[in-house]
Design an enzyme around this catalytic site. Structure first.
Site, mmCIF file in Angstrom:
data_model
loop_
_atom_site.group_PDB
_atom_site.id
_atom_site.type_symbol
_atom_site.label_atom_id
_atom_site.label_comp_id
_atom_site.label_asym_id
_atom_site.label_seq_id
_atom_site.Cartn_x
_atom_site.Cartn_y
_atom_site.Cartn_z
ATOM 1 N N GLN A 206 14.108 -25.249 29.073
ATOM 2 C CA GLN A 206 14.985 -24.606 28.092
ATOM 3 C C GLN A 206 15.870 -23.562 28.768
ATOM 4 O O GLN A 206 16.747 -22.999 28.132
ATOM 5 C CB GLN A 206 14.152 -23.911 27.008
ATOM 6 N N PHE A 237 10.054 -26.158 22.050
ATOM 7 C CA PHE A 237 9.393 -25.244 21.109
ATOM 8 C C PHE A 237 9.065 -23.898 21.740
ATOM 9 O O PHE A 237 8.145 -23.203 21.295
ATOM 10 C CB PHE A 237 8.137 -25.883 20.517
ATOM 11 N N ARG A 319 9.155 -8.787 19.512
ATOM 12 C CA ARG A 319 9.608 -9.470 18.307
ATOM 13 C C ARG A 319 8.540 -9.401 17.210
ATOM 14 O O ARG A 319 8.871 -9.287 16.028
ATOM 15 C CB ARG A 319 10.004 -10.916 18.607
ATOM 16 N N GLU A 728 14.117 -21.480 14.342
ATOM 17 C CA GLU A 728 12.785 -20.906 14.185
ATOM 18 C C GLU A 728 12.431 -20.452 12.770
ATOM 19 O O GLU A 728 11.287 -20.614 12.344
ATOM 20 C CB GLU A 728 12.625 -19.705 15.137
HETATM 21 N N1 MTE Z 1 13.442 -28.588 17.244
HETATM 22 C C1 MTE Z 1 13.039 -29.641 17.978
HETATM 23 N N2 MTE Z 1 13.191 -30.871 17.468
HETATM 24 N N3 MTE Z 1 12.460 -29.490 19.193
HETATM 25 C C2 MTE Z 1 12.267 -28.246 19.743
HETATM 26 O O1 MTE Z 1 11.756 -28.123 20.851
HETATM 27 N N4 MTE Z 1 12.527 -25.813 19.438
HETATM 28 C C3 MTE Z 1 12.648 -24.726 18.471
HETATM 29 C C4 MTE Z 1 13.805 -24.969 17.515
HETATM 30 N N5 MTE Z 1 13.748 -26.305 17.001
HETATM 31 C C5 MTE Z 1 12.684 -27.110 18.984
HETATM 32 C C6 MTE Z 1 13.300 -27.343 17.731
HETATM 33 C C7 MTE Z 1 12.829 -23.417 19.083
HETATM 34 S S1 MTE Z 1 11.475 -22.600 19.648
HETATM 35 C C8 MTE Z 1 14.049 -22.808 19.161
HETATM 36 S S2 MTE Z 1 14.220 -21.250 19.760
HETATM 37 C C9 MTE Z 1 15.260 -23.494 18.735
HETATM 38 O O2 MTE Z 1 15.015 -24.810 18.253
HETATM 39 C C10 MTE Z 1 16.207 -23.567 19.927
HETATM 40 O O3 MTE Z 1 17.356 -24.273 19.667
HETATM 41 P P1 MTE Z 1 18.613 -23.639 18.915
HETATM 42 O O4 MTE Z 1 18.794 -22.269 19.425
HETATM 43 O O5 MTE Z 1 19.709 -24.551 19.301
HETATM 44 O O6 MTE Z 1 18.278 -23.671 17.461
HETATM 45 MO MO1 MOS Z 2 12.207 -20.587 20.923
HETATM 46 S S1 MOS Z 2 10.321 -19.822 20.894
HETATM 47 O O1 MOS Z 2 12.913 -18.986 21.105
HETATM 48 O O2 MOS Z 2 12.280 -21.242 22.480
#
Ligand code: MTE
Ligand code: MOS
Length: 857
Positions: A206, A237, A319, A728
């Site tokens: 990430q 995630f 956080r 999130e």
């Molecule tokens: N959705 C999917 N399908 N897979 C993922 O790994 N990660 C989550 C969320 N949704 C995740 C997900 C987390 S921890 C975060 S911080 C955000 O997606 C990151 O992506 P964004 O900033 O583009 O929303």
């Molecule tokens: Mo999401 S826990 O901020 O990668």
């Protein structure tokens, strides 16, 4: 000048489109990092040697026998590291350690022609250990004073004084579990070196920039000598925010030393036993209310279980402290945060990043105190909502607080709460052994990285002579649909159809110095940068078109791949024609975009400032049914109203809300990490190492009815095309499930009985909560009496039983019973109904339910 939030005519953002890789996902054609290995001739495979102790000094390591194994090419040890032998950013994470700090810690890596050769090579290595004392549980660490990192306090006013004066006071304690990411794609990296020594690493990360930096420091190279590419992730995630770095460095080190490509992919068991998880937390608290149930003050200490090293624990704790208020105004507050150091995997980011843990504390407090206050829990919650004009404990005004109230009202309507509460009450009156519960909980979640510097992003947009567009930015795709949204943003900003936009994988030599795709800010930040790059190009194209149309550049319109002037209907050019003309006039057709979030400041030492650009809001109502004989439950229906601003991509956003909600429900109900906490040789071993023992929510755990509604007319000014982050916040809508389970369990006892519920609220935990409620039904009638009664004898017993019993559970695991129990909770009870139920139930009690007791103080 248009603002960041304004949308042009016929925008592509806001359209319902499916995920850009949906076809590839469902046909299996989508490539992930590890799929590249079949296209990489002569790649070597890496296998770790994992330590079999929770804590032990390595007294000797003989690697020679590994080389006698056919196909072993190289054993990587600390002696091979040309740069810094550390995988983290705090220099507390040796990549090749001299001391195993947790059970499963990789002490060296073997490279083989095949994975099997590498594995057999690792088995041949002879390591001697001198075992050292270990700390596993939060209680052990707290008792031993084993902490790491800073211990910040968030405070406002005079919490102690306000508690003194509060007419109603309660104290309690609560310990709750972590969560395994269980992304479908485990950690993976594939590294090679070119003829000039440039290191190239494909990594499932990430945070490509930080992976690049750590690979560089391990190899003793500059960042310019290392490129990291991220194709797509099969889920991150948060688990791939910090944890991929060391693994990528091992692959890169192997590639540099052997001159051959090196592939490293963790098996599921390795991933679960080696990499960090959501932080479990422990909390002690004292809360004061007025007679109407308004919160007057909160004093608390929250302790995160950080595992063996810091990685992101300080940020996660920060956080948590910034979200312990959730949606509620707490006038006087003082919360101390600490990070325990234990001999476990290094706990890390996980969707919500500490926010869920902070919020769980206050939601648990309200769920427990409502019956003692004699106020309906939903009413208690809404009575305490922020009002416009109020600020958080860390001094940030809660902008759009009115949305909390509106969303709550909409949800009450849409979910038909009044009628269904009555139906639930009637059901419960007519059913002695099955009870239902219906609960509503709110979410307020701050968007932006607390660390202000991370709130910037870059993009690189190329327009080719044929009018086709290629975009790139610093964000990574992990399934959340970021690439889909970025294509929609680019198409909107350039006024071309979605099909004109090609998105290429993220890599550090295209856009440098990027932030992790995290904190849900991917679309806000990278969308801002993509829009900025596209607008630079569009402005240049507008000049070219204006000359052709003989109008002012401001009057040129780009819509659906056509370029026209305001009010011109007769003259129109295609986007490609304008592009070709621009090229011939030597106008540059590519641009680097940049975005920084305005108006943020944060003092992490004082825990004061305005760290968030805005708050995301939502609320959920869940109805569950609990079986009083077994504690087994069903999720009947969930309704959600959630604020995503003006959605960039509604289908993606609804998917994120559903997925986040279910993942949250998993954390709070089914997913239970069990570690061997006995003093036996398996001490510190993760007992739940696979899907057979670690129960994930699946279709069968979806609420039978799940209605998601996007809050309407929700333009968020100052964010790309008026949208809001969604990744999130929806996870925390799952508090409604936990509180509904509490309500259902409470229905087995008197209405004013304070009911504690362990987290995760597994069926076993719910069973014990039901037992507790039933016991109260046979006991004293009033809340005050019930609590007085609960204090001395029986609770102590339950606690003792918990400690003894959880040892038993692990013993059962070691001799195979738990491990072979099959999936889920049937498994726990299987083979030993008595031990199974007792151990898990009482263990859960030990980890919070019965120990933690709300009592009038
Ligand atoms: N959705 C999917 N399908 N897979 C993922 O790994 N990660 C989550 C969320 N949704 C995740 C997900 C987390 S921890 C975060 S911080 C955000 O997606 C990151 O992506 P964004 O900033 O583009 O929303
Ligand atoms: Mo999401 S826990 O901020 O990668």
């Amino acid at each position: 000048m248009t603002s960041l939030a304004d949308r042009p005519v016929n925008p592509v953002v806001g359209l319902t489109v499916s995920h850009e890789s949906a076809d590839l996902h469902v046909t299996g054609a989508a490539l992930y990092t590890d799929d590249l290995v079949v296209r990489t001739p002569a790649a070597l495979h890496a296998w770790p040697l994992q330590a079999p102790h929770a804590h032990a000094r390595i007294t000797s390591m003989r690697v020679d026998p590994a080389y006698d194994v056919d196909g072993v090419v190289k054993v990587l040890t600390a002696a091979d590291v040309p740069g810094v032998n550390d995988a983290g950013i705090h220099h507390d994470e040796p990549l090749f350690p001299t001391e195993a700090r947790y059970f499963g810690h990789a002490v060296c890596w073997v490279l083989g022609e095949t994975l099997d050769a590498a594995r057999r090579g690792a088995e041949a290595i002879e390591v001697e250990y001198e075992t050292l004392p270990s700390l596993l549980t939060l209680s052990e660490a707290i008792a031993a004073g084993s902490f790491q990192g800073a211990q910040p306090t968030v405070s406002r006013g005079d919490a102690a004084g306000a508690l003194q004066r509060a007419p109603r006071r309660f104290t309690g304690e609560f310990e709750f579990g972590g969560q395994e990411h269980f992304y479908l794609e485990t950690h993976a990296a594939l590294a090679h070196v070119d003829e000039a020594g440039q290191v190239f690493v494909h990594s499932s990360t990430q945070h490509p920039t930080e992976t690049q930096e750590i690979v560089a420091h391990v190899l003793g190279l500059t960042s310019a000598e290392v490129t990291v590419q991220q194709l797509r992730m099969g889920g991150g995630f948060g688990g791939k925010e910090m944890q991929p770095h060391g693994l990528a460095a091992v692959a890169a080190l192997g590639a540099v030393l052997t001159g051959r490509p090196v592939r490293l992919r963790l098996t599921r068991t390795q991933d679960m036993t080696m990499t960090g998880k959501r932080h479990p937390f422990h909390a002690t608290w004292e809360v004061g209310f007025d007679e109407e149930g308004r919160i007057l003050a909160l004093q608390a200490t929250i302790t995160a279980d950080g595992g063996w090293s810091l990685d992101l624990s300080q940020a996660v704790l920060g956080r948590a402290l910034c979200h312990i208020d959730n949606a509620y105004f707490i006038p006087d507050i003082e919360v101390l945060g600490r990070i325990a150091r234990t001999n476990k995997t290094s706990q890390t980011a996980f969707r919500g990043f500490g926010g869920p843990q902070g919020m769980l504390v206050i939601e648990d407090i309200l769920g427990r105190c409502a019956p003692a206050l004699g106020i309906d829990p939903g009413e208690l919650r809404s009575r305490n909502f922020y009002e416009p004009g109020q600020a958080t404990p860390y001094g940030q005004p809660v902008r759009h607080a009115e949305r909390l109230h509106e969303i709550w009202e909409q949800l009450t309507d849409r979910a038909d709460i009044a009628r269904r509460q009555a139906a639930v009450a009637e059901f419960n009156e007519t059913h002695a052994h099955v009870k239902r519960g219906l609960a509503m909980t709110p979410v307020k979640f701050g968007i932006s990285f607390n660390l202000t510097a991370f709130n910037q992003a870059g993009a690189l947009v190329h327009v080719y002579k044929d009018g086709s567009v290629l975009i790139n930015h610093g964000g990574t795709e992990m399934g959340q649909g970021l690439y889909t949204k970025m294509r929609q943003v680019a198409a909107t900003a350039l006024g071309v159809p979605l099909t004109a936009i090609r998105h290429v994988p993220t890599r550090t030599d295209k856009v440098p110095n990027t932030s992790a795709t995290a904190a849900s800010s991917g679309a806000d930040l990278n969308g801002g940068a993509i829009k900025n790059a596209c607008e630079q190009i569009r402005e240049r194209l507008a000049e070219v078109a204006a000359r052709k149309l003989n109008i002012h550049p401001d009057d040129v319109r780009f819509v659906d791949g056509k370029v026209t002037g305001i009010g011109f209907t007769d003259t129109e050019m295609s986007f490609a024609e304008v592009v070709r003309a621009a090229y011939l006039q030597r106008v540059p057709l590519f641009a680097a975009g940049y975005y920084r979030t305005e108006g943020l400041h944060w003092d992490s030492a004082r825990m004061q400032g305005e760290p968030f650009k805005y708050f995301a809001y939502g609320a959920a109502a869940t109805e569950v049914e609990v079986d009083g004989f077994t504690g087994a439950y069903r999720f009947l229906r969930t309704d959600i109203v959630h604020d995503v601003g003006d959605s960039l991509s509604p289908l993606i956003d609804i998917g994120q809300i559903e997925g986040g909600f279910v993942q949250g429900a998993g954390w709070l109900t089914l997913e239970e990490l069990r570690w061997d906490v006995s003093d036996g040789p398996g001490r510190g071993r993760l007992a739940t190492q696979g899907a057979s023992t670690y129960k994930l929510p699946s279709f069968s755990e979806m609420p039978e009815q799940l209605n998601v509604h996007l809050y309407e007319r929700a333009t968020e000014s100052g964010v790309v095309y008026g949208s809001k982050a969604v990744g999130e916040p929806p996870l925390m809508l799952a508090f409604s499930v936990r509180e509904a389970l509490r309500q259902a369990a409470m229905a087995f006892g008197p209405a004013d009985h304070v009911l504690e519920l362990a987290s995760p609220a597994t069926p076993e935990a719910v069973f014990w909560a039901v037992q507790d409620a039933r016991a109260a039904a046979d006991g004293p009638a009033t809340a005050e009496d019930a609590r007085a009664d609960a204090a001395p004898g029986p609770v102590e017993d339950a606690d003792n039983l918990g400690l003894v019993a959880s040892g038993d559970a692990v013993a059962a695991g070691r001799d195979g019973r738990l491990a072979h129990a099959g999936g889920g909770f049937t498994g726990h009870g299987d083979g030993a109904v008595d031990t199974g139920h007792r151990t898990v139930g009482a263990g859960a009690a030990g980890s919070g339910a019965t120990v933690a007791r709300a009592s009038d103080g």
